[in-house]
Write a protein that holds these residues in place. Structure first.
Motif, PDB file in Angstrom:
ATOM      1  N   LEU A  23     -38.193  69.678  25.128  1.00  0.00           N
ATOM      2  CA  LEU A  23     -36.972  70.210  24.529  1.00  0.00           C
ATOM      3  C   LEU A  23     -36.475  69.363  23.368  1.00  0.00           C
ATOM      4  N   ILE A  24     -36.522  68.042  23.528  1.00  0.00           N
ATOM      5  CA  ILE A  24     -35.727  67.185  22.648  1.00  0.00           C
ATOM      6  C   ILE A  24     -36.540  66.633  21.485  1.00  0.00           C
ATOM      7  N   ASN A  25     -37.850  66.576  21.633  1.00  0.00           N
ATOM      8  CA  ASN A  25     -38.689  66.010  20.576  1.00  0.00           C
ATOM      9  C   ASN A  25     -38.438  66.715  19.242  1.00  0.00           C
ATOM     10  N   PHE A  26     -38.152  68.005  19.347  1.00  0.00           N
ATOM     11  CA  PHE A  26     -37.884  68.864  18.209  1.00  0.00           C
ATOM     12  C   PHE A  26     -36.676  68.379  17.396  1.00  0.00           C
ATOM     13  N   VAL A  27     -35.658  67.876  18.111  1.00  0.00           N
ATOM     14  CA  VAL A  27     -34.422  67.472  17.436  1.00  0.00           C
ATOM     15  C   VAL A  27     -34.703  66.343  16.452  1.00  0.00           C
ATOM     16  N   GLY A  28     -35.592  65.414  16.866  1.00  0.00           N
ATOM     17  CA  GLY A  28     -35.917  64.309  15.976  1.00  0.00           C
ATOM     18  C   GLY A  28     -36.531  64.799  14.676  1.00  0.00           C
ATOM     19  N   VAL A  29     -37.479  65.758  14.776  1.00  0.00           N
ATOM     20  CA  VAL A  29     -38.136  66.269  13.564  1.00  0.00           C
ATOM     21  C   VAL A  29     -37.128  66.969  12.664  1.00  0.00           C
ATOM     22  N   LEU A  30     -36.225  67.756  13.290  1.00  0.00           N
ATOM     23  CA  LEU A  30     -35.222  68.447  12.477  1.00  0.00           C
ATOM     24  C   LEU A  30     -34.305  67.447  11.782  1.00  0.00           C
ATOM     25  N   ALA A  31     -33.973  66.358  12.479  1.00  0.00           N
ATOM     26  CA  ALA A  31     -33.108  65.342  11.868  1.00  0.00           C
ATOM     27  C   ALA A  31     -33.805  64.726  10.661  1.00  0.00           C
ATOM     28  N   VAL A  32     -35.112  64.481  10.792  1.00  0.00           N
ATOM     29  CA  VAL A  32     -35.869  63.931   9.669  1.00  0.00           C
ATOM     30  C   VAL A  32     -35.830  64.884   8.487  1.00  0.00           C
ATOM     31  N   LEU A  33     -35.988  66.177   8.774  1.00  0.00           N
ATOM     32  CA  LEU A  33     -35.982  67.161   7.697  1.00  0.00           C
ATOM     33  C   LEU A  33     -34.644  67.210   6.994  1.00  0.00           C
ATOM     34  N   GLU A  34     -33.566  67.155   7.799  1.00  0.00           N
ATOM     35  CA  GLU A  34     -32.246  67.196   7.189  1.00  0.00           C
ATOM     36  C   GLU A  34     -32.036  65.953   6.341  1.00  0.00           C
ATOM     37  N   PHE A  35     -32.583  64.829   6.826  1.00  0.00           N
ATOM     38  CA  PHE A  35     -32.479  63.578   6.063  1.00  0.00           C
ATOM     39  C   PHE A  35     -33.168  63.728   4.713  1.00  0.00           C
ATOM     40  N   PHE A  36     -34.385  64.283   4.717  1.00  0.00           N
ATOM     41  CA  PHE A  36     -35.117  64.505   3.460  1.00  0.00           C
ATOM     42  C   PHE A  36     -34.322  65.414   2.538  1.00  0.00           C
ATOM     43  N   GLN A  37     -33.772  66.482   3.139  1.00  0.00           N
ATOM     44  CA  GLN A  37     -33.065  67.475   2.335  1.00  0.00           C
ATOM     45  C   GLN A  37     -31.858  66.848   1.657  1.00  0.00           C
ATOM     46  N   LYS A  38     -31.102  66.051   2.443  1.00  0.00           N
ATOM     47  CA  LYS A  38     -29.918  65.394   1.903  1.00  0.00           C
ATOM     48  C   LYS A  38     -30.311  64.421   0.805  1.00  0.00           C
ATOM     49  N   ARG A  39     -31.392  63.676   1.057  1.00  0.00           N
ATOM     50  CA  ARG A  39     -31.779  62.649   0.096  1.00  0.00           C
ATOM     51  C   ARG A  39     -32.248  63.289  -1.205  1.00  0.00           C
ATOM     52  N   SER A  40     -33.026  64.377  -1.082  1.00  0.00           N
ATOM     53  CA  SER A  40     -33.507  65.005  -2.317  1.00  0.00           C
ATOM     54  C   SER A  40     -32.345  65.648  -3.058  1.00  0.00           C
ATOM     55  N   ALA A  41     -31.343  66.165  -2.316  1.00  0.00           N
ATOM     56  CA  ALA A  41     -30.164  66.730  -2.969  1.00  0.00           C
ATOM     57  C   ALA A  41     -29.418  65.632  -3.713  1.00  0.00           C
ATOM     58  N   ALA A  42     -29.287  64.463  -3.063  1.00  0.00           N
ATOM     59  CA  ALA A  42     -28.562  63.355  -3.701  1.00  0.00           C
ATOM     60  C   ALA A  42     -29.319  62.869  -4.933  1.00  0.00           C
ATOM     61  N   GLN A  43     -30.665  62.787  -4.821  1.00  0.00           N
ATOM     62  CA  GLN A  43     -31.454  62.315  -5.961  1.00  0.00           C
ATOM     63  C   GLN A  43     -31.407  63.323  -7.098  1.00  0.00           C
ATOM     64  N   GLY A  44     -31.490  64.627  -6.726  1.00  0.00           N
ATOM     65  CA  GLY A  44     -31.398  65.664  -7.742  1.00  0.00           C
ATOM     66  C   GLY A  44     -30.082  65.572  -8.483  1.00  0.00           C
ATOM     67  N   HIS A  45     -29.016  65.218  -7.744  1.00  0.00           N
ATOM     68  CA  HIS A  45     -27.703  65.070  -8.323  1.00  0.00           C
ATOM     69  C   HIS A  45     -27.690  63.986  -9.385  1.00  0.00           C
ATOM     70  N   THR A  46     -28.351  62.873  -9.078  1.00  0.00           N
ATOM     71  CA  THR A  46     -28.272  61.738 -10.002  1.00  0.00           C
ATOM     72  C   THR A  46     -29.254  61.889 -11.157  1.00  0.00           C
ATOM     73  N   THR A  47     -30.450  62.458 -10.871  1.00  0.00           N
ATOM     74  CA  THR A  47     -31.445  62.492 -11.936  1.00  0.00           C
ATOM     75  C   THR A  47     -31.201  63.642 -12.907  1.00  0.00           C
ATOM     76  N   LYS A  48     -30.549  64.708 -12.400  1.00  0.00           N
ATOM     77  CA  LYS A  48     -30.373  65.865 -13.272  1.00  0.00           C
ATOM     78  C   LYS A  48     -29.396  65.548 -14.405  1.00  0.00           C
ATOM     79  N   ASP A  49     -28.346  64.799 -14.056  1.00  0.00           N
ATOM     80  CA  ASP A  49     -27.323  64.547 -15.072  1.00  0.00           C
ATOM     81  C   ASP A  49     -27.812  63.522 -16.106  1.00  0.00           C
TER      82      ASP A  49
END
Lengths: 324, 91, 106
Positions: free
Chosen positions: B65-91
């Protein structure tokens, strides 16, 4: 047979631990810590300690990875290079390791029935649990009744840790945060497949958490594990729908009430025992039949433990998630 | 029989750890961790029968049941980080 | 007796599948092929092993628990793989179908 498992698992454990220390990329360290935790749980399982293994599984598989990643989002990905001063720590660690290895020569063999730990009070617990408390899982009996003071201490440690983390993290950030519009994209709302499957899993995780909570007298489980599992379910919801939705479902005030209320419930059960004429945390007086009184007390304090752990883990998760 | 299977799973766990240690990209490491988690669930369900303690299947269930949560957390981490990087590099 | 033989075959096949998946995840040349090896044999290996153990367990609570384990593994495994592949693709890691590396190693 157990030797083969032990050789495999302990070798992997040492390898992973060394790799965690050696790597300079913190994300890699988080991933390796997840593997380390899985290995620890398997080790406990092989050694027949199902309750401990369940705790490690419940906390290590989901919650720690999530909280580590939350912390990692607040800092840089690379470890800072260490400039100097590594010799003193090395010397201290080496001396400690040598002392521990020397001490381990006196350790009794694994599973030796003549070991001092199995001579003192353990036989009494094993013999008398059926008579006094009448539940099959003696670990729960020891944890919740015979060693109720220790567990009370643990609950207050969880409580204090939660308060400490909240104090550290609720300081407002120095830099002004980037615009709130980026926060709206938090959560995995745009990923259809994980969201559908995740939504399907959330109720089952809650159900399983409640099963572990109330089945702790009969099988491996109890308040600590159940609290962590239910917290994982809510964290999964937060990951899927965004922090705001999770905070909407369970506001912060409720979380704080859970942290305080669970610890207080535990203490109140002890005080109730005193009022009814017994000692602190003596559950036998809670009911006219001492055995049923013990069982009632165990169920109540396990509920307190579960509520506190769940509230504390969720508060820490939200505290981290709010900062980035 | 159970022992043979659990040995095969253990060897696979070793291979997964090697992949996690080597993994050139971060995704390789996440893959290895995910694989390690499912292998743990399988190993625990086999060992529960090897020991003759089917009660212990709860642990395997929790991993499933729970192993899945870790992978999803990693994905959200990637998503947030790429959003933050996109924010800084685009401008 | 027949059930024993069936469970033995299933368990051995499952162990073989899991092992092959592990070797594939270690030896394949790039990320997507490694993911393929890990995930495909992951699901097949899980089915074979859990069904094999179920044959031994007979009709009991353990079988139901094993069935739930199997269902959850089959739900979460492919989803995690999909999500991971999606994240890798979005991050700019292109699947290379016909690279020099692939040709030289094949």
């Amino acid at each position: 047979m157990i030797i083969v498992f032990a050789v495999f698992l302990l070798t992997l454990l040492v390898l992973t631990a060394v790799a965690v220390v050696r790597t300079e990329n913190l994300f890699v360290a988080v991933m390796l810590m997840a593997i380390f935790s899985l290995l620890m749980a398997t080790n406990f399982f092989i050694l027949d300690a199902a309750d401990v293994a369940l705790t490690e599984a419940a906390v290590g598989a989901g919650v720690t990875t999530v909280i580590f990643l939350g912390a990692l989002a607040l800092t840089a990905e690379q470890e800072k290079p260490i400039v100097s001063g590594r010799w003193l720590p090395l010397a201290v660690v080496s001396v400690t390791v040598l002392v521990i290895i020397y001490a381990s020569f006196d350790q009794p063999r694994l599973g030796d029935p003549g070991a001092p730990a199995h001579q003192h009070v353990a036989p009494w617990y094993l013999e008398k649990t059926a008579e006094f408390i009448d539940i099959p899982n003696i670990v729960t009996a020891v944890l919740a009744s015979y060693r109720g003071y220790d567990t009370l201490g643990e609950v207050f440690v969880v409580f204090a840790a939660c308060i400490g983390v909240l104090f550290l993290l609720s300081v407002p950030p120095v830099k002004p945060q980037k615009s709130k519009s980026s926060d709206n994209s938090s959560g995995l709302r745009h990923h259809l497949i994980p969201q559908v499957v995740g939504r399907l899993l959330v109720p089952f995780i809650f159900l399983f958490g409640l099963y572990v909570q109330f089945h702790g007298e009969y099988g491996p489980g109890g308040g600590f594990q159940a609290g962590a599992i239910i917290a994982t379910g809510i964290i999964l919801y937060a990951l899927l729908e965004g922090e705001a939705a999770a905070l909407n479902a369970i506001p912060k005030s409720v979380l704080m009430a859970m942290v305080c209320g669970g610890a207080m419930l535990y203490g109140m059960v002890g005080v109730a025992g005193m009022i009814l004429g017994g000692n602190f945390l003596d559950y036998s007086v809670l009911h006219s039949d001492p055995v049923i009184g013990q069982q009632m007390g165990i169920i109540l304090i396990e509920a307190g433990v579960g509520i506190t752990v769940c509230g504390a883990l969720l508060s820490i998760f939200h505290a981290f998630a709010e900062r980035d | 029989m159970y022992f043979t299977v659990s040995l095969a799973i253990l060897v696979t766990m070793v291979l997964a750890v090697i992949r996690a240690l080597k993994g050139p990209s971060v995704y390789d490491r996440v893959l290895a961790v995910n694989m390690f988690g499912t292998k743990t669930a399988l190993l625990l369900s086999v060992v529960a029968f090897l020991y003759g303690r089917p009660d212990f299947l709860d642990l395997a269930l929790i991993y499933a049941l729970i192993n899945f949560v870790g992978v999803l957390a990693v994905l959200e981490f990637f998503q947030k980080r790429s959003a933050a990087q996109g924010h800084t590099t685009k401008d | 007796m027949l059930l024993d033989i069936l469970s033995w075959i299933l368990l051995c096949l499952g162990g073989g599948f899991v092992l092959v998946g592990g070797i594939g995840a270690l030896r394949m040349p790039n990320f997507y092929t490694r993911m393929h090896a890990a995930s495909l044999t992951d699901s097949t290996g899980s089915i074979l092993i859990v069904v094999g153990v179920m044959c031994q367990a007979g009709l009991s609570l353990a079988t139901i628990k094993l069935l739930t384990i199997l269902i959850f593994l089959l739900l979460t495994g492919p989803t995690a793989t999909y999500a991971l592949a999606n994240a890798a693709l979005l991050s700019g890691m292109k699947p290379q179908a016909d690279t020099d590396e692939g040709r030289s190693s094949s």
